[in-house]
Scaffold this motif. Structure first.
Motif: not given
Length: 390
Positions: A39-48, A80-85, A124-136
């Protein structure tokens, strides 16, 4: 705006977290009472704002696949989608040979989405990160890959993959695997950049690197061990300083927080980071929420002079005449009269009997602790009874 595809690597076996990974994938391990690690990785992506994400799974993935399918439902109307592959043996009769091979075998996802940028995060890491800032930052640098780096003391460098930056503080000169004596940062000689396992790629660069890696019989087909060093050698890699990432609602205390919870000790310690009055990691940041699905349960209940201090207690749990201190209690847990729970992590549906003592422990789902049992006080006795520890 570039078109971005998120790929979350969730196929790891999680051997160091045994027995919590005995029947589940590491990214499916519960965390913080209400969440799973994924949930942490996915939340960081979706929030971004990145709402097209594929989660590559492999080992013991049923509960992980189910959690993603039930929880992470996006608007299909907007594409939009979040899908297990799961691993599908698309490139031959073998399962994923490494994290790079997982993406290589899932190249159809890239071909279908036609992204300009691919964000690759670990699960599998616990943190918050705005991925859009890293993309920029990646787009502005013109790099082929940008690697997220977190500052850690030089004396702890032996535990991490370390990024050696050039004099400009941006270009990666070398990727060092658990070095004993690495050079410090130009602006902070007592610190080094440790790789967080988060990457931003220009799509053409990633695809080319994966093709070359797949053709190399000596490769381990690992993102951090093979793909990144290859691109460093081609002078296409830059580092992104996690310290520059500003997440809305972050406190001075929990900004820059990142925890690899790959061992039982680090997993336990990360839970203790949650429960103080001013937590080291604040789950209560509503400006950057960690998303998950919650069972339909009544609120937690405290009866018969129960006492809880510095503790998270989830829905449906009852603490009856017991003392709970510095712990995380999951859903549908019952703690009986006279019991004491200290510095522990209790998963869902656990029953702790009357007068029992549970200290510095992690109890998996559905465990029943008999009346009067003592856990976590005598380490040798716990080992004799077959309990796992580190």
């Amino acid at each position: 705006m570039p078109k971005v595809l998120g790929i979350v690597l969730a196929g790891g076996e999680g051997k160091r977290l045994m027995p919590l990974t005995l029947d589940r994938a590491k990214p499916a391990v519960p965390f913080g009472g209400s969440y799973r690690l994924i949930d942490f990785a996915l939340s960081n992506l979706v929030n971004a704002g990145y709402l097209q994400c594929a989660v590559l799974t492999q080992y013991k993935s049923h509960s992980l696949d189910r959690h993603i399918s039930v929880t992470w439902r996006m608007s299909t109307l907007l594409g939009n989608f979040v899908t297990p592959v799961p691993a599908q043996q698309r490139r031959g009769p073998q399962w994923y040979l490494g994290s790079a091979d997982a993406i290589y075998q899932s190249m159809n996802l890239i071909n279908d989405a036609h992204p300009d940028i691919i964000v690759v995060f670990g699960a599998d890491h616990v943190y918050r990160m705005d991925a859009s800032q890293m993309v920029r930052a990646h787009v502005e640098s013109g790099a082929g890959v940008t690697v997220a780096g977190i500052r850690v003391p030089r004396k702890e460098a032996y535990q991490f993959g370390v990024i050696k930056a050039a004099a400009d503080g941006l270009t990666i000169e070398e990727f060092l695997e658990k070095p004993a004596d690495p050079p410090g940062l130009a602006d902070s000689p007592d610190e080094v950049f440790a790789s967080m396992g988060n990457y931003v790629f220009s799509t053409d660069v990633l695809v080319d690197a994966l093709e070359k890696d797949a053709a190399d019989p000596n490769s381990r087909h690992d993102m951090g061990g093979d793909i990144i060093p290859m691109l460093v050698g081609q002078q296409k890699a830059c580092v992104y300083d996690f310290k520059d990432n500003v997440v809305p609602g972050a406190t001075d205390r929990d900004r820059d927080y990142w925890r690899d919870v790959g061992t039982l000790d680090s997993y336990h310690e990360a839970h203790l980071d949650l429960v103080s009055v001013e937590p080291i990691f604040n789950l209560y940041n509503t400006d950057w929420p960690i998303f998950t699905s919650h069972p339909q349960l009544p609120g937690a209940k405290f009866v018969e002079n129960a006492f809880a201090r510095d503790t998270i207690v989830c829905g449906g749990s009852i603490v009856s005449g017991a003392n709970v201190d510095s712990s995380v209690i999951g859903s549908n847990v019952y703690v009986g009269a006279g019991a004491k729970v200290e510095r522990s992590v209790i998963f869902d549906n656990v029953t702790i009997g009357r007068g029992a003592i549970v200290r510095n422990a992690i109890l998996d789902k559905n465990v029943i602790v008999p009346d009067g049992m003592v856990i976590g006080v005598d380490v040798e006795e716990d080992r004799r009874r077959g309990f796992h520890g580190q």
